[in-house]
Design an enzyme around this catalytic site. Structure first.
Site, PDB file in Angstrom:
ATOM      1  N   SER A 255      25.576  58.315 -11.307  1.00 27.97           N
ATOM      2  CA  SER A 255      24.527  59.321 -11.246  1.00 27.97           C
ATOM      3  C   SER A 255      25.117  60.692 -10.976  1.00 27.97           C
ATOM      4  O   SER A 255      25.864  60.890 -10.014  1.00 27.97           O
ATOM      5  CB  SER A 255      23.532  58.937 -10.151  1.00 27.97           C
ATOM      6  OG  SER A 255      22.981  60.085  -9.554  1.00 27.97           O
ATOM      7  N   LYS A 256      24.777  61.598 -11.850  1.00 28.45           N
ATOM      8  CA  LYS A 256      25.251  62.972 -11.717  1.00 28.45           C
ATOM      9  C   LYS A 256      24.756  63.556 -10.386  1.00 28.45           C
ATOM     10  O   LYS A 256      25.478  64.271  -9.700  1.00 28.45           O
ATOM     11  CB  LYS A 256      24.738  63.769 -12.913  1.00 28.45           C
ATOM     12  CG  LYS A 256      24.960  65.248 -12.848  1.00 28.45           C
ATOM     13  CD  LYS A 256      26.312  65.659 -13.372  1.00 28.45           C
ATOM     14  CE  LYS A 256      26.444  67.182 -13.288  1.00 28.45           C
ATOM     15  NZ  LYS A 256      27.819  67.618 -13.199  1.00 28.45           N
ATOM     16  N   ARG A 257      23.522  63.216 -10.051  1.00 26.98           N
ATOM     17  CA  ARG A 257      22.955  63.773  -8.821  1.00 26.98           C
ATOM     18  C   ARG A 257      23.662  63.271  -7.573  1.00 26.98           C
ATOM     19  O   ARG A 257      23.690  63.935  -6.550  1.00 26.98           O
ATOM     20  CB  ARG A 257      21.453  63.485  -8.734  1.00 26.98           C
ATOM     21  CG  ARG A 257      20.613  64.690  -9.136  1.00 26.98           C
ATOM     22  CD  ARG A 257      19.165  64.338  -9.287  1.00 26.98           C
ATOM     23  NE  ARG A 257      18.973  63.512 -10.477  1.00 26.98           N
ATOM     24  CZ  ARG A 257      18.175  62.476 -10.550  1.00 26.98           C
ATOM     25  NH1 ARG A 257      17.496  62.102  -9.502  1.00 26.98           N
ATOM     26  NH2 ARG A 257      18.057  61.797 -11.674  1.00 26.98           N
ATOM     27  N   GLY A 259      26.740  62.928  -7.486  1.00 26.16           N
ATOM     28  CA  GLY A 259      28.079  63.518  -7.492  1.00 26.16           C
ATOM     29  C   GLY A 259      29.057  62.864  -8.457  1.00 26.16           C
ATOM     30  O   GLY A 259      30.220  63.253  -8.504  1.00 26.16           O
ATOM     31  N   ASP A 265      32.324  67.276 -16.873  1.00 27.83           N
ATOM     32  CA  ASP A 265      33.117  67.336 -15.639  1.00 27.83           C
ATOM     33  C   ASP A 265      34.503  66.750 -15.866  1.00 27.83           C
ATOM     34  O   ASP A 265      35.504  67.320 -15.449  1.00 27.83           O
ATOM     35  CB  ASP A 265      32.419  66.560 -14.504  1.00 27.83           C
ATOM     36  CG  ASP A 265      31.129  67.228 -14.045  1.00 27.83           C
ATOM     37  OD1 ASP A 265      31.012  68.459 -14.204  1.00 27.83           O
ATOM     38  OD2 ASP A 265      30.242  66.527 -13.536  1.00 27.83           O
TER      39      ASP A 265
END
Ligand code: GLU
Length: 485
Positions: A255-257, A259, A265
């Protein structure tokens, strides 16, 4: 569109980043189309976007382009089934909804927000999940016409059967089915006349002639309802391939949220596209045989649905780094230098240091390009270090011997005029026997004194050469003072 042609699609929502799970979906979707000489279609699913993320659609194009996943049809390249952006297809959905109303598979619903909120609260009180009670299904034709004429706001709902089962066959999950009475009469067309996400998805897949739907397994629970729509229209459903998730660990999805990195990225951190692709393809798919390294072109020849994993995969940075290091080794020295230069420049002035030589020293020990500044910054400025570093059993180095070694090596270095690696090596190695010390006893402390690091790209001579004579001698003098105190 020939009737036998495989047509797959990648249908991202413009979120502003390329989730690695989505990248993998795109990759599998692309590969399946290529393997079968079919078409790979890009569709932007932006109907449910609360707010537009600026640049998000552009980012989808550039991410796919960087990854090498060229689409045959899509918003930017066109094609026979356009437009390929859902928000530009707005008008296409209503006729299909009306067709379902005609056939009894959908109906107008005029219920007010108040009525629905009340019913929802009631259900909650009883600890039940809210399901629309089909109230408006029972309106007469006349009542409906009256309300429509009077301009009463309405939505159009799917008329899900109250008995029986809704199911479909999935390549990964097998036959999936649910009892119809667990399904809600979902809204197909909202009060503003626009389709809901679920409805648009089905209509688009059909009107774009999609033969194979590959997507994340979070859509598994919606698929029975999607399939009811296919049946209602009398359309042949696509082959469903719901992919098992990419996990960050045993507990949660990537999950990007939280991290976890996105594709962008990883690129920004200095991973090579080829390595990311190679790693990602194996994260949920196994080739026949032991082979691990594949270019995208090679994958286009061998990818198959049989190799898709039936269990979740865990994203493993260590393994990705290993792949990346392998791909870095395969670069030519020139390619490596070109890619390493911006990272070297973060730590070093290119006018002061020999980047080409650094490139040679770094290529074999770089896993990810973002490690480079930290591997070379000691050259720009002598770092703090602990005197313990001089103590090394294997090299038979103690603080005492280090002190003697530096006192010995300093005048030897001062006597060298042509400051090349070769001369440094030859002169110092020839002198060491006079000191009565072992090679390691001299070279270990020399390297520590000029780098302050336990491990460095290159040994004492390479580093001394990079630093230049003056700086090397200065650092040795500083080191002698430190050991003294
Ligand atoms: N737009 C969906 C997403 O970004 C894809 C759904 C699908 O592939 O059917 O998750």
């Amino acid at each position: 569109m020939s009737s036998m042609e495989v047509r797959t699609r990648f249908a991202p929502s413009p979120t502003g980043y390329m989730h690695l799970g989505n990248l993998r979906t795109a990759l599998y979707t692309y590969l399946y189309a290529r393997r079968n000489h079919g078409k790979f279609i890009l569709r932007i699913e932006d109907t449910d976007q609360e707010r537009e993320v600026p640049g998000a659609v552009e980012l989808i194009y550039t991410s796919l382009k960087t990854a090498g996943l060229t689409h045959d049809e899509g918003p930017d390249v066109g094609g026979p089934c356009g437009p390929y952006v859902q928000s530009e297809r707005k008008k296409m959905y209503m006729p299909y909804a009306k067709q379902l109303i005609e056939s009894g598979h959908a109906y107008y619903c005029f219920c007010t927000k108040e009525r629905l909120d009340e019913a929802r609260a009631e259900a909650e009180k009883k600890g039940e999940t809210f399901k629309y009670d089909k109230h408006c299904l029972h309106l007469s034709k006349e009542e409906i016409q009256q309300k429509l004429d009077a301009g009463v706001p309405y939505v159009i709902r799917q008329n899900v059967p109250t008995t029986g089962k809704a199911g479909f066959d999935d390549v990964i999950y097998g036959h999936v089915e649910v009892d119809c009475d667990t399904l809600d009469d979902n809204v197909l067309i909202k009060a503003d006349g626009l389709p809901t996400y679920n409805f648009a998805n089905v209509i688009d897949d059909h009107t774009m002639g999609i033969t194979h739907v590959m997507r994340g397994n979070e859509y598994l629970s919606s698929a029975p309802k999607y399939n009811l729509l296919y049946e209602a229209f009398g359309w042949k459903p696509p082959v469903y391939v719901h992919l098992t998730p990419v996990m960050a660990n045993a507990q949660r999805k990537l999950s990007k949220r939280k991290g976890d990195p996105s594709f962008e990225d990883l690129l920004n951190q200095g991973y090579l596209t080829e390595a990311i692709i190679n790693y990602m393809v194996l994260l949920g798919w196994s080739p026949r045989g032991e082979r691990e390294f594949f270019t995208l072109k090679e994958l286009e020849e061998v990818f198959d649905l049989e190799g898709l994993s039936k269990s979740p995969s865990i994203f493993d940075t260590v393994k990705l780094n290993w792949f990346n290091a392998e791909y870095i080794r395969k670069l030519s020295p020139e390619e490596f230098l070109e890619k390493a230069t911006p990272w070297l420049e973060k730590a070093l002035d290119p006018k002061k240091f020999d980047f080409a030589r650094l490139g040679q020293l770094l290529q074999a020990r770089t896993e990810v390009f973002n490690q480079i500044p930290g591997m070379v910054d000691f050259l720009a400025e002598m770092p703090e270090y602990e005197l313990d570093l001089y103590v090394n059993k294997k090299q038979k180095s103690t603080l005492e011997s280090a002190k003697a070694a530096l006192a010995f090596v300093k005048p030897v270095l001062e006597g060298i005029d042509s400051w090349t690696e070769e001369d440094l090596h030859d002169v110092v190695m020839a002198a060491i026997p006079e000191s009565g010390m072992k090679n390691g006893q001299v070279l270990w402390p020399m390297r520590i004194a000029i780098s302050g690091r336990m491990s460095t790209p290159g040994g004492a001579f390479e580093i001394a050469c990079l630093l230049g004579k003056e700086e090397t001698i200065r650092r040795i003098e500083e080191a002698e003072k430190r050991i003294q105190n």
